[in-house]
Design a protein around this motif. Structure first.
Motif, mmCIF file in Angstrom:
data_model
loop_
_atom_site.group_PDB
_atom_site.id
_atom_site.type_symbol
_atom_site.label_atom_id
_atom_site.label_comp_id
_atom_site.label_asym_id
_atom_site.label_seq_id
_atom_site.Cartn_x
_atom_site.Cartn_y
_atom_site.Cartn_z
ATOM 1 N N UNK A 178 0.815 -1.294 -0.120
ATOM 2 C CA UNK A 178 0.209 -0.061 -0.065
ATOM 3 C C UNK A 178 0.698 1.419 0.023
ATOM 4 N N UNK A 179 2.106 1.277 0.440
ATOM 5 C CA UNK A 179 2.794 2.213 0.611
ATOM 6 C C UNK A 179 3.328 2.752 -0.682
ATOM 7 N N UNK A 180 3.938 1.942 -1.429
ATOM 8 C CA UNK A 180 4.418 2.192 -2.676
ATOM 9 C C UNK A 180 2.999 2.561 -3.662
ATOM 10 N N UNK A 232 -0.649 5.386 1.836
ATOM 11 C CA UNK A 232 0.751 5.709 2.507
ATOM 12 C C UNK A 232 0.754 5.298 3.896
ATOM 13 N N UNK A 233 -0.122 5.997 4.589
ATOM 14 C CA UNK A 233 -0.243 6.009 6.148
ATOM 15 C C UNK A 233 -0.349 4.486 6.294
ATOM 16 N N UNK A 257 1.483 0.185 11.653
ATOM 17 C CA UNK A 257 1.136 -1.325 11.839
ATOM 18 C C UNK A 257 -0.509 -1.343 12.020
ATOM 19 N N UNK A 258 -1.249 -0.244 12.000
ATOM 20 C CA UNK A 258 -2.709 -0.506 12.154
ATOM 21 C C UNK A 258 -3.450 -0.161 11.042
#
Length: 201
Positions: free
Chosen positions: A43-45, A157-158, A163-164
């Motif tokens: 999800x970040x990338x 990004x969040x 970790x949530x």
């Protein structure tokens, strides 16, 4: 404020020989790549790439005006690929949750948030297009495409950094506010049409 970004960007794309339609298709391809990264569990990338695709969408219209290449087909192409790029991310999110190790109740909650987010987001965009077809031009509403793209990208990004798992609740917010925006825009269009009828009467 956006014009201070759009115009320099449009000039840069003109300098390298890109056309508005190429920018439109390129932005769509980048959004799809972001959706694929989300589906693969990154999800970040995915959020970063999806935001990059959304930013590219700022420049096709500005480049068309700058180069004198604005056309009805270009506007149509931009509108279609905007919708498809956004829908691709919802598909990516759906696959992301299907492939995750979620409990049955959480799986239902997650998939429902994706489906409702997709339905109401596309409904808001459809209302704008339908209103314009009836001669009622408006971009009114709290949750327009710009806000959705920004919230989806930042939320991913969040999600990748913390970790949530917050993205499912971000999707519920998007679905709820988009539902409100849909009716907000519907009544705005009704008001415009009624005023036009009175003026023509």
């Amino acid at each position: 404020m956006l014009r201070y970004v759009e115009l320099p960007g449009a000039r840069a794309f003109r300098a390298v020989g890109l056309t508005p339609n190429i920018i439109t298709v390129l932005g769509f391809a980048v959004c799809v790549a972001g959706a694929a990264l989300v589906a693969l569990g990154w999800p970040l990338y995915g959020g970063i790439v999806f935001l990059a695709g959304g930013i590219l969408d700022l420049f096709d219209g500005a480049l068309a005006r700058l180069t004198g290449r604005a056309s009805p087909f270009g506007a149509l192409l931009d509108s279609v690929f905007d919708r498809l790029g956004e829908a691709a991310l919802f598909v990516g999110l759906g696959l992301y949750y299907l492939l995750a190790d979620l409990s049955p109740p959480m799986m239902i909650i997650s998939m429902l948030s994706v489906l409702l987010g997709l339905v109401f987001s596309q409904g808001v965009s459809y209302l704008r297009a339908r209103g314009e077809g009836l001669g009622a031009f408006t971009r009114s509403g709290i949750m327009t495409r710009t806000e959705r793209v920004a919230i989806l990208g930042v939320g991913l990004i969040v999600e990748g950094l913390l970790p949530v798992p917050i993205m499912v609740w971000v999707l519920w917010v998007i679905a709820g506010v988009s539902c409100f925006t849909l009716f907000q825009r519907m009544f705005t269009i009704r008001g415009i049409l009624e005023r036009q009828a009175e003026d023509n009467g």
